[in-house]
Design a protein around this motif. Structure first.
Motif, PDB file in Angstrom:
ATOM      1  N   TRP A  22       0.835  -1.199   0.000  1.00  0.00           N
ATOM      2  CA  TRP A  22       0.000   0.000   0.000  1.00  0.00           C
ATOM      3  C   TRP A  22       0.872   1.252   0.000  1.00  0.00           C
ATOM      4  N   THR A  25       2.455   2.377  -3.252  1.00  0.00           N
ATOM      5  CA  THR A  25       1.551   2.775  -4.335  1.00  0.00           C
ATOM      6  C   THR A  25       0.592   3.894  -3.943  1.00  0.00           C
ATOM      7  N   ASN A  26       0.588   4.311  -2.660  1.00  0.00           N
ATOM      8  CA  ASN A  26      -0.381   5.302  -2.213  1.00  0.00           C
ATOM      9  C   ASN A  26       0.233   6.545  -1.586  1.00  0.00           C
ATOM     10  N   ALA A  29       0.083  10.837  -3.320  1.00  0.00           N
ATOM     11  CA  ALA A  29      -0.995  11.809  -3.308  1.00  0.00           C
ATOM     12  C   ALA A  29      -0.416  13.216  -3.263  1.00  0.00           C
ATOM     13  N   ASN A  32       0.492  14.498   0.981  1.00  0.00           N
ATOM     14  CA  ASN A  32       0.902  13.251   1.625  1.00  0.00           C
ATOM     15  C   ASN A  32       1.043  13.465   3.128  1.00  0.00           C
ATOM     16  N   ARG A 324      -8.741  10.305  -0.520  1.00  0.00           N
ATOM     17  CA  ARG A 324      -7.717  10.163  -1.556  1.00  0.00           C
ATOM     18  C   ARG A 324      -8.240  10.551  -2.937  1.00  0.00           C
ATOM     19  N   SER A 330      -3.512  11.678   1.415  1.00  0.00           N
ATOM     20  CA  SER A 330      -3.338  10.329   1.954  1.00  0.00           C
ATOM     21  C   SER A 330      -2.980  10.371   3.436  1.00  0.00           C
TER      22      SER A 330
END
Length: 371
Positions: A22, A25-26, A29, A32, A324, A330
């Motif tokens: 996770w 890949t996340n 944003a 963040n 998101r 995020s």
């Protein structure tokens, strides 16, 4: 009756860390608030000369000048310092050296998922003790005492606590050490956030007794994640075992990173000042945000780089998706810490990004009220 051979432990090669997948890949944003480490320090500002560096060199069980610098920083004998590639690898190496398949490992909860996944991969039987919100996420040593058994080989904590940033003081740690010692267990303390206490930071808990093992790195407090400069502090015989085991995992470290890490350690006050100033500017923004919300509940801390609020009204996964997808922001969902209705906020980004990210977080929470 013949003795049956002991079953052979085979690691589950299908295992992985859901959190790391996770995170990789996340964290892209626009805003963040998921990162818990200080914003990355640019190479151009590192006080390094080309002649300070070399691609290859005498790095066997750590680069000796770097090992000496880490020993000086931590106050540990050099033979008790084990080089590792970041704190995550330090934790894996420490676990691999201390436990065998079937051993019982007692781990705090909420906790960092990667520690649990690594212990389970190594065949440990994981049990949890709770760090309860109602007790300000403090450690209840009495619960640890009730849960340890003769099969317990390791007690694992983070200090500062990941994800809440709550501090466990020496009195609590000594009691945990004594409880573990009575059943022949060790205590593993991940101290990667401890330096965010700055002048208030205590010495590494390695100094509390031979059954304490400590992991740390330059990653979280100093914005030097790319150097992957991690270490383990352990009694010399155990440290030697870790060094030999690391022959299987890493062989040798990246020498140019070791040289850069040595430069960083020689200039640590520069990075410490930057971190202290950023957190001093950002913590009031976090506290003001928390003060403004009646739909969140959080334990406040004076130190650390993260907070772990509890959602009182919003459905977690719907909220994280809205935050998101619509608000381009995020945070880390609490499920990665075994606490579904929570999320972790990091306050180590640029101050203006944090300000805007918190405003977007508020907007998403407001929108959830109408859904």
């Amino acid at each position: 009756m013949t003795n049956q051979p002991a079953p052979i432990f085979t690691p589950d090669r299908t295992m992985s860390s859901e959190f790391m997948q996770w995170a990789k890949t996340n964290l892209r944003a626009c805003f963040n608030l998921a990162s818990s480490g200080l914003m990355n320090y640019p190479l151009a500002e590192l006080p390094v000369r080309l002649e300070d560096l070399e691609l290859s060199g005498p790095s066997y069980y750590g680069y000796e000048p770097l090992q000496k610098a880490l020993a000086a920083k931590t106050g540990a004998p050099i033979e008790c310092v084990v080089a590792a590639t970041g704190t995550s690898m330090a934790n894996h190496l420490a676990l691999a050296a201390m436990i065998e398949a079937g051993d019982e490992v007692l781990i705090e909860r909420p906790t960092y998922e990667l520690i649990v996944s690594a212990a389970e991969y190594l065949g440990a039987r994981v049990k949890f003790f709770e760090r309860r919100h109602e007790n300000d996420f403090q450690i209840d040593a009495g619960e640890i005492e009730r849960l340890v058994t003769p099969k317990t080989r390791l007690v694992v904590i983070t200090n500062l606590h990941n994800p809440s940033s709550v501090y466990a003081d020496e009195t609590v740690l000594r009691r945990i050490g004594a409880i573990a010692e009575r059943v022949g267990a060790r205590v593993l303390v991940d101290e990667v956030y401890l330096d965010t206490m700055f002048a208030d930071a205590p010495p590494p808990s390695f100094h509390l007794g031979e059954n304490f093992v400590v992991t740390n790195s330059l990653t979280k407090t100093y914005g030097l994640s790319g150097l992957r400069c991690g270490w383990i502090l352990a009694a010399s015989e155990l440290a030697e075992k870790m060094n030999r085991l690391n022959d299987l995992f890493a062989a040798t470290n990246v020498h140019v990173a070791e040289r850069l890490s040595l430069v960083a350690l020689k200039n640590l006050e520069t990075f410490r000042t930057r971190a202290r100033n950023l957190l001093a500017a950002n913590r009031p923004l976090l506290n003001s945000f928390l003060d403004s919300r009646d739909d969140l509940e959080a334990v406040r801390t004076a130190h650390g780089s993260t907070s772990f609020p509890r959602l009182l009204k919003a459905e977690p996964e719907k909220f994280f998706a809205l935050l998101r997808e619509k608000y381009e922001t995020s945070v880390v969902p609490g499920r990665f810490f075994y606490a579904e209705n929570y999320f972790r906020i990091g306050i180590t980004c640029d101050t203006e990004m944090l300000r805007e990210g918190l405003e977007r977080l508020s907007a998403a929470l407001d929108e959830m009220k109408d859904l």
